[in-house]
Design a protein around this motif. Structure first.
Motif, short mmCIF file in Angstrom:
data_model
loop_
_atom_site.label_atom_id
_atom_site.label_comp_id
_atom_site.label_asym_id
_atom_site.label_seq_id
_atom_site.Cartn_x
_atom_site.Cartn_y
_atom_site.Cartn_z
N LEU A 150 1.13 -0.91 0.29
CA LEU A 150 -0.20 -0.12 -0.36
C LEU A 150 1.38 1.05 0.11
O LEU A 150 0.97 1.98 -0.59
CB LEU A 150 -0.97 0.31 1.27
N LEU A 151 2.42 1.44 0.88
CA LEU A 151 3.06 2.42 0.87
C LEU A 151 3.46 2.99 -0.32
O LEU A 151 3.69 3.61 -0.43
CB LEU A 151 3.39 1.90 1.78
N ALA A 152 3.82 1.43 -1.11
CA ALA A 152 4.76 1.86 -2.13
C ALA A 152 3.25 2.24 -3.35
O ALA A 152 3.52 3.51 -3.55
CB ALA A 152 5.00 0.17 -2.95
N ALA A 153 2.30 1.82 -2.98
CA ALA A 153 1.51 1.96 -3.77
C ALA A 153 1.05 4.00 -4.37
O ALA A 153 1.53 4.66 -5.22
CB ALA A 153 0.39 1.69 -4.49
N CYS A 154 1.28 4.79 -2.08
CA CYS A 154 0.23 5.57 -2.55
C CYS A 154 2.22 6.55 -2.45
O CYS A 154 1.49 7.95 -2.47
CB CYS A 154 0.54 5.43 -0.44
N SER A 155 2.37 6.14 -3.10
CA SER A 155 3.76 6.98 -2.49
C SER A 155 4.79 7.47 -4.25
O SER A 155 5.62 7.92 -4.43
CB SER A 155 5.16 6.92 -1.68
N GLU A 156 3.76 7.23 -4.93
CA GLU A 156 4.21 7.66 -6.06
C GLU A 156 3.75 9.00 -6.83
O GLU A 156 2.59 8.41 -6.15
CB GLU A 156 3.16 6.31 -7.14
N PRO A 157 3.53 9.84 -7.23
CA PRO A 157 5.01 10.35 -7.14
C PRO A 157 5.89 9.70 -6.16
O PRO A 157 5.44 11.20 -5.05
CB PRO A 157 5.06 11.27 -7.93
N ALA A 158 7.24 9.98 -5.80
CA ALA A 158 8.06 10.12 -4.73
C ALA A 158 8.12 11.48 -4.20
O ALA A 158 7.59 12.60 -5.02
CB ALA A 158 10.04 10.01 -5.36
N ARG A 159 7.77 11.36 -2.78
CA ARG A 159 8.30 12.72 -2.20
C ARG A 159 7.26 12.71 -2.11
O ARG A 159 7.62 13.92 -1.63
CB ARG A 159 9.47 13.22 -2.33
N GLU A 160 6.07 12.92 -2.52
CA GLU A 160 5.31 13.77 -1.99
C GLU A 160 4.51 14.13 -0.79
O GLU A 160 4.15 13.55 0.36
CB GLU A 160 4.18 13.79 -3.03
N LEU A 161 4.75 15.39 -0.32
CA LEU A 161 4.73 15.79 1.26
C LEU A 161 2.89 15.49 0.74
O LEU A 161 2.12 16.32 0.33
CB LEU A 161 5.03 17.22 1.15
N PRO A 162 2.62 15.17 2.24
CA PRO A 162 1.08 14.99 2.74
C PRO A 162 0.67 16.63 3.32
O PRO A 162 0.81 17.20 3.93
CB PRO A 162 1.68 14.06 3.83
N VAL A 163 -0.67 16.57 3.55
CA VAL A 163 -1.26 17.42 3.30
C VAL A 163 -1.78 17.37 4.41
O VAL A 163 -2.36 16.65 5.05
CB VAL A 163 -2.82 17.35 2.76
N ASN A 164 -1.53 18.33 5.38
CA ASN A 164 -1.98 17.96 7.23
C ASN A 164 -3.13 19.52 7.18
O ASN A 164 -3.14 20.38 7.07
CB ASN A 164 -0.91 19.59 7.74
N THR A 165 -4.31 17.59 7.44
CA THR A 165 -5.74 18.57 7.47
C THR A 165 -6.11 19.21 8.77
O THR A 165 -7.07 19.77 9.03
CB THR A 165 -6.65 17.56 7.22
N ARG A 166 -5.26 19.38 9.88
CA ARG A 166 -6.07 19.90 11.06
C ARG A 166 -5.06 20.76 11.34
O ARG A 166 -6.15 22.14 11.91
CB ARG A 166 -4.89 18.97 12.41
N LEU A 167 -4.39 21.65 10.43
CA LEU A 167 -4.14 22.95 10.94
C LEU A 167 -4.27 23.80 9.82
O LEU A 167 -4.12 23.48 8.90
CB LEU A 167 -2.53 23.09 11.04
N GLY A 168 -4.25 25.31 9.68
CA GLY A 168 -3.97 25.67 9.03
C GLY A 168 -6.00 26.69 8.72
O GLY A 168 -6.98 26.38 9.22
#
Ligand SMILES: [Cu+2]
Lengths: 142, 197
Positions: free
Chosen positions: B23-41
């Motif tokens: 799953l992780l391998a599938a999600c990490s395409e494209p490489a190094r995408e920064l996750p969206v922080n939904t708790r802040l901002g």
């Protein structure tokens, strides 16, 4: 040549114990905009005397007020500064003042020294004459 | 627990781990995408260093480096300002700063007026937008971003603020993508900014 001569003298003095002294090393001030109300400084105080030294404050000609500050961080990551009224440096030890920790704080400045300048700042002690040093103003940590 | 159960759960655990890795391998395409922080901002409106109303959302389409502080703080705040400025200047040297905007929000609107920010910030040579406002408005922004600060009439020679010092990387939609401590690595932030351009 001259340097070698001085090293030899220093070595002789150190081994005889006659050269034991307190000194300021790695002294610098963080460059800030000219409209800044205050400025912070950092240094290492080396106590090579055979007595504990009690550091109590600081002064500089260009600053109406100079203080030693300490920084503490609470559980929520909040940092705050407080007045460091005195701190003892045991004989043979040194104490560092570094960004985010203990620092020298200059306030009420007549003029703000610029990067590259080396204004004189003095440290005061309870049991020792003032120690003064040239603090280099710089943008980044040495 | 008997041996057989132990064996079974260990086996199941392995399957789960294998699945997670896939799953992780599938999600990490494209490489190094920064996750969206939904708790802040979130969007906010304050007053900029020119005295104009300023909304964060007016920077949509730009990557924002958002940070908080106050100009009477001489130790960590100028260090953070200098480092953020260095990030900006490095990006500029690489021709990558056109859609990057550093934004500084003060905790101390009493002393950090628009006028003072206008005099203070240009020295850092990073086109920093300085924001001030009334105390409740700034308090609200701080809450949105999880910044904690307390005004202290302490013994440190004038009003002082104890505060957290995170730096926030916002993407072109104004979403928080990463937080950095005050002593962040300049190259890391430069590299992260580029992934959002
Ligand atoms: Cu201080």
């Amino acid at each position: 040549m001259l340097k070698r001569f001085f090293s030899a003298v220093l070595l002789a003095a150190a081994s005889s114990g006659a050269f034991a002294e307190a000194r300021i090393e790695q002294a610098w001030l963080r460059a800030v905009p000219p409209v800044s109300p205050s400025m912070a400084g950092y240094f290492v105080l080396v106590n090579d005397t055979d007595q504990p030294l009690v550091l109590t404050g600081a002064s500089a000609e260009f600053a109406g007020m100079a203080m030693l500050h300490d920084t503490s961080t609470d559980g929520e990551g909040r940092r705050s500064m407080s007045h460091l009224k005195e701190v003892t440096i045991p004989a043979g030890k040194s104490l560092s003042f570094t960004p985010g920790g203990r620092h020298l704080m200059l306030m009420k400045m007549d003029s703000v020294p610029e990067a590259g300048e080396t204004p004189k700042v003095c440290l005061a002690f309870q049991n020792h004459a003032d120690l003064c040093g040239a603090f280099q103003v710089r943008h980044n940590e040495p | 627990m008997n041996n057989k159960d132990g064996f079974t759960s260990a086996f199941l655990f392995r399957i789960l781990v294998a699945g997670a890795v896939l799953l992780l391998a599938a999600c990490s395409e494209p490489a190094r995408e920064l996750p969206v922080n939904t708790r802040l901002g979130g969007d906010f409106t304050l007053t900029d260093h020119n005295g104009e109303r300023f909304s964060l959302s007016s920077l949509n389409g730009e990557v924002v480096i958002l940070f908080f502080g106050y100009t009477h703080c001489p130790d960590i705040c100028p260090a953070v300002l200098a480092r953020v400025s260095q990030v900006y200047r490095n990006l500029k040297e690489q021709g990558e700063a056109d859609r990057v905007q550093p934004v500084f929000v003060t905790f101390d609107p009493e002393r950090d007026t628009a006028e003072h920010l206008r005099e203070y910030l240009p020295w850092f040579k990073a086109d920093i937008i300085g924001l001030t406002g009334d105390v409740p408005a700034i308090q609200k922004v701080a809450e949105q971003y999880g910044v904690v600060f307390i005004k202290e009439e302490g013994d440190s020679g004038g009003a002082d603020f104890s505060h957290s010092d995170y730096i926030y990387l916002l993407d072109q939609q104004g979403r928080v993508r990463k937080l950095y401590p005050a002593d962040f690595n300049i190259d890391e932030v430069v590299a992260d900014v580029k992934t959002l351009l």
